[in-house]
Motif scaffolding. Structure first.
Motif, PDB file in Angstrom:
ATOM      1  N   PHE A 273       6.531 -17.838  58.821  1.00 45.70           N
ATOM      2  CA  PHE A 273       7.594 -19.091  59.324  1.00 45.70           C
ATOM      3  C   PHE A 273       7.713 -18.562  60.774  1.00 45.70           C
ATOM      4  N   GLY A 274       7.597 -19.721  61.633  1.00 41.20           N
ATOM      5  CA  GLY A 274       7.985 -19.626  63.053  1.00 41.20           C
ATOM      6  C   GLY A 274       9.684 -19.677  63.042  1.00 41.20           C
ATOM      7  N   LEU A 275      10.310 -18.570  63.781  1.00 40.97           N
ATOM      8  CA  LEU A 275      11.835 -18.432  63.909  1.00 40.97           C
ATOM      9  C   LEU A 275      12.210 -17.872  65.048  1.00 40.97           C
ATOM     10  N   PHE A 276      13.353 -18.475  65.294  1.00 42.83           N
ATOM     11  CA  PHE A 276      14.129 -17.785  66.657  1.00 42.83           C
ATOM     12  C   PHE A 276      15.234 -16.781  65.990  1.00 42.83           C
ATOM     13  N   ILE A 277      14.731 -15.572  65.798  1.00 44.70           N
ATOM     14  CA  ILE A 277      15.707 -14.656  65.172  1.00 44.70           C
ATOM     15  C   ILE A 277      16.930 -14.149  65.867  1.00 44.70           C
ATOM     16  N   ASP A 278      17.954 -14.128  65.329  1.00 49.65           N
ATOM     17  CA  ASP A 278      19.336 -14.012  65.938  1.00 49.65           C
ATOM     18  C   ASP A 278      20.045 -12.800  64.961  1.00 49.65           C
ATOM     19  N   ALA A 279      21.123 -12.193  65.352  1.00 49.16           N
ATOM     20  CA  ALA A 279      21.686 -11.314  64.702  1.00 49.16           C
ATOM     21  C   ALA A 279      21.710 -11.123  63.248  1.00 49.16           C
ATOM     22  N   GLU A 280      22.114 -12.449  62.802  1.00 47.86           N
ATOM     23  CA  GLU A 280      22.291 -12.578  61.162  1.00 47.86           C
ATOM     24  C   GLU A 280      20.908 -12.511  60.745  1.00 47.86           C
ATOM     25  N   THR A 281      19.829 -12.942  61.159  1.00 48.39           N
ATOM     26  CA  THR A 281      18.581 -12.891  60.529  1.00 48.39           C
ATOM     27  C   THR A 281      18.304 -11.349  60.521  1.00 48.39           C
ATOM     28  N   VAL A 282      18.581 -10.802  61.778  1.00 44.24           N
ATOM     29  CA  VAL A 282      18.214  -9.169  61.773  1.00 44.24           C
ATOM     30  C   VAL A 282      18.744  -8.506  60.769  1.00 44.24           C
ATOM     31  N   LYS A 283      20.092  -8.887  60.080  1.00 45.99           N
ATOM     32  CA  LYS A 283      20.750  -8.049  59.182  1.00 45.99           C
ATOM     33  C   LYS A 283      19.913  -8.276  57.918  1.00 45.99           C
ATOM     34  N   ALA A 284      19.262  -9.464  57.529  1.00 39.69           N
ATOM     35  CA  ALA A 284      18.720  -9.635  56.267  1.00 39.69           C
ATOM     36  C   ALA A 284      17.199  -9.170  56.448  1.00 39.69           C
ATOM     37  N   ASN A 285      16.701  -8.749  57.520  1.00 44.11           N
ATOM     38  CA  ASN A 285      15.320  -7.808  57.365  1.00 44.11           C
ATOM     39  C   ASN A 285      15.110  -6.701  56.491  1.00 44.11           C
ATOM     40  N   GLY A 286      14.192  -6.811  55.863  1.00 47.46           N
ATOM     41  CA  GLY A 286      13.876  -5.948  54.750  1.00 47.46           C
ATOM     42  C   GLY A 286      14.674  -6.176  53.297  1.00 47.46           C
ATOM     43  N   LYS A 287      15.404  -7.196  53.452  1.00 55.23           N
ATOM     44  CA  LYS A 287      16.116  -7.535  52.126  1.00 55.23           C
ATOM     45  C   LYS A 287      15.649  -8.689  51.456  1.00 55.23           C
ATOM     46  N   GLU A 288      16.047  -8.950  50.337  1.00 55.19           N
ATOM     47  CA  GLU A 288      15.610 -10.138  49.567  1.00 55.19           C
ATOM     48  C   GLU A 288      16.369 -11.254  50.134  1.00 55.19           C
ATOM     49  N   VAL A 289      15.416 -12.455  50.283  1.00 57.93           N
ATOM     50  CA  VAL A 289      16.138 -13.647  50.842  1.00 57.93           C
ATOM     51  C   VAL A 289      15.190 -14.677  50.057  1.00 57.93           C
ATOM     52  N   THR A 290      15.773 -15.997  50.196  1.00 60.33           N
ATOM     53  CA  THR A 290      15.237 -17.134  49.800  1.00 60.33           C
ATOM     54  C   THR A 290      14.785 -18.293  50.976  1.00 60.33           C
ATOM     55  N   ALA A 291      13.753 -18.693  50.992  1.00 60.88           N
ATOM     56  CA  ALA A 291      13.532 -19.346  52.203  1.00 60.88           C
ATOM     57  C   ALA A 291      13.034 -20.861  51.570  1.00 60.88           C
ATOM     58  N   PHE A 292      13.744 -21.810  52.172  1.00 61.05           N
ATOM     59  CA  PHE A 292      13.376 -22.942  52.013  1.00 61.05           C
ATOM     60  C   PHE A 292      12.482 -23.907  52.700  1.00 61.05           C
ATOM     61  N   TYR A 293      11.501 -24.557  52.565  1.00 58.44           N
ATOM     62  CA  TYR A 293      10.556 -25.125  53.591  1.00 58.44           C
ATOM     63  C   TYR A 293       9.750 -25.864  52.954  1.00 58.44           C
ATOM     64  N   GLU A 294       8.886 -26.707  53.920  1.00 60.55           N
ATOM     65  CA  GLU A 294       8.240 -27.694  53.713  1.00 60.55           C
ATOM     66  C   GLU A 294       6.821 -27.579  54.476  1.00 60.55           C
ATOM     67  N   VAL A 295       5.748 -27.794  53.719  1.00 60.92           N
ATOM     68  CA  VAL A 295       4.444 -27.866  54.509  1.00 60.92           C
ATOM     69  C   VAL A 295       3.970 -29.177  54.821  1.00 60.92           C
ATOM     70  N   ARG A 296       4.060 -29.133  56.198  1.00 60.32           N
ATOM     71  CA  ARG A 296       3.580 -30.481  57.050  1.00 60.32           C
ATOM     72  C   ARG A 296       2.649 -30.150  58.080  1.00 60.32           C
ATOM     73  N   GLY A 297       1.851 -31.351  58.526  1.00 58.76           N
ATOM     74  CA  GLY A 297       0.823 -31.285  59.573  1.00 58.76           C
ATOM     75  C   GLY A 297       1.693 -31.451  60.878  1.00 58.76           C
TER      76      GLY A 297
END
Length: 230
Positions: A193-217
């Motif tokens: 996923f393309g994402l602007f990583i902030d401090a909260e996202t850094v805390k989750a790095n290497g941890k189990e997460v759930t991503a909600f997404y959509e595949v689109r053109g």
């Protein structure tokens, strides 16, 4: 009365003078012609240089599209700011009676923001690429969104999801372009996923997460050539 030798000498003297005069005239005419020839050659060289310069200018204006680029022609109706350097450009394809939105990274094309702003309501040829991307709606860690105030109010049942280990989010995004993060589940399936990583996202790095997404053109403009017609 002049003697015969005297007359002979006089004739020889006059003949020599006439020969000298003709020789001088010949040298003068030859030099003038030679200078004119050089002048014409310089003019021809200058004209040739001018012609090739014009050709170079034309060639520089021609855009060589890549194998994956698609060419279209239409009216640019709106240009919306999507957060620098991104814009959303809506193009009206009049002949087909359809409109379509395109992503645009102003730093990826040969045009600045002022030039882009002048294209509204103008005919233009656009080149773009069409790709399939995973659009990330939400990223949750321990049941809470890491997007904070930008988190969606609720998840949509139509969204896809993947639960796994988050990687690629060790540092906060430093530039204007998003980073790429990856969620890998226990079966080894990975989604990027393309994402602007902030401090909260850094805390989750290497941890189990759930991503909600959509595949689109996603259609991304690579070049815009404004029409020269009024």
């Amino acid at each position: 009365m002049l003697s015969l030798p005297t007359i002979t000498n006089l004739i020889i003297h006059m003949k020599n003078r006439i020969t000298s005069i003709f020789l001088v005239l010949f040298v003068f005419v030859f030099t003038a012609c030679k200078n004119d020839l050089k002048k014409e050659q310089v003019q021809d060289d200058t004209a040739t240089d001018s012609i090739y310069s014009n050709i170079d200018d034309v060639l520089e204006e021609d855009y060589e599209a890549g194998d994956e680029e698609i060419k279209e022609f239409g009216i640019i109706e709106t240009i919306e700011d999507g957060g620098y350097p991104f814009f959303v450009v809506t193009v009206n394809f009049v002949e087909r009676n359809i409109k379509h939105d395109f992503n645009l990274n102003i730093e990826a094309i040969d045009m600045d923001m002022e030039e882009l702003a002048t294209l509204t309501d103008q005919w233009a040829t656009i080149y773009y690429t069409a790709n399939i991307e995973n659009f990330l709606y939400d990223l949750q860690y321990k049941g809470e969104s890491v997007f904070g105030e930008y988190a969606p109010e609720k998840t949509d049942p139509s969204w896809k999801k993947i639960t796994g280990i988050l990687s690629g989010a060790a540092e906060v995004t430093a530039g204007d372009l998003p980073d790429t993060v990856t969620v890998t589940d226990t079966n080894g399936n990975a989604m990027e996923f393309g994402l602007f990583i902030d401090a909260e996202t850094v805390k989750a790095n290497g941890k189990e997460v759930t991503a909600f997404y959509e595949v689109r053109g996603v259609n991304t403009i690579t070049h815009i050539q404004p029409s020269q017609e009024d």
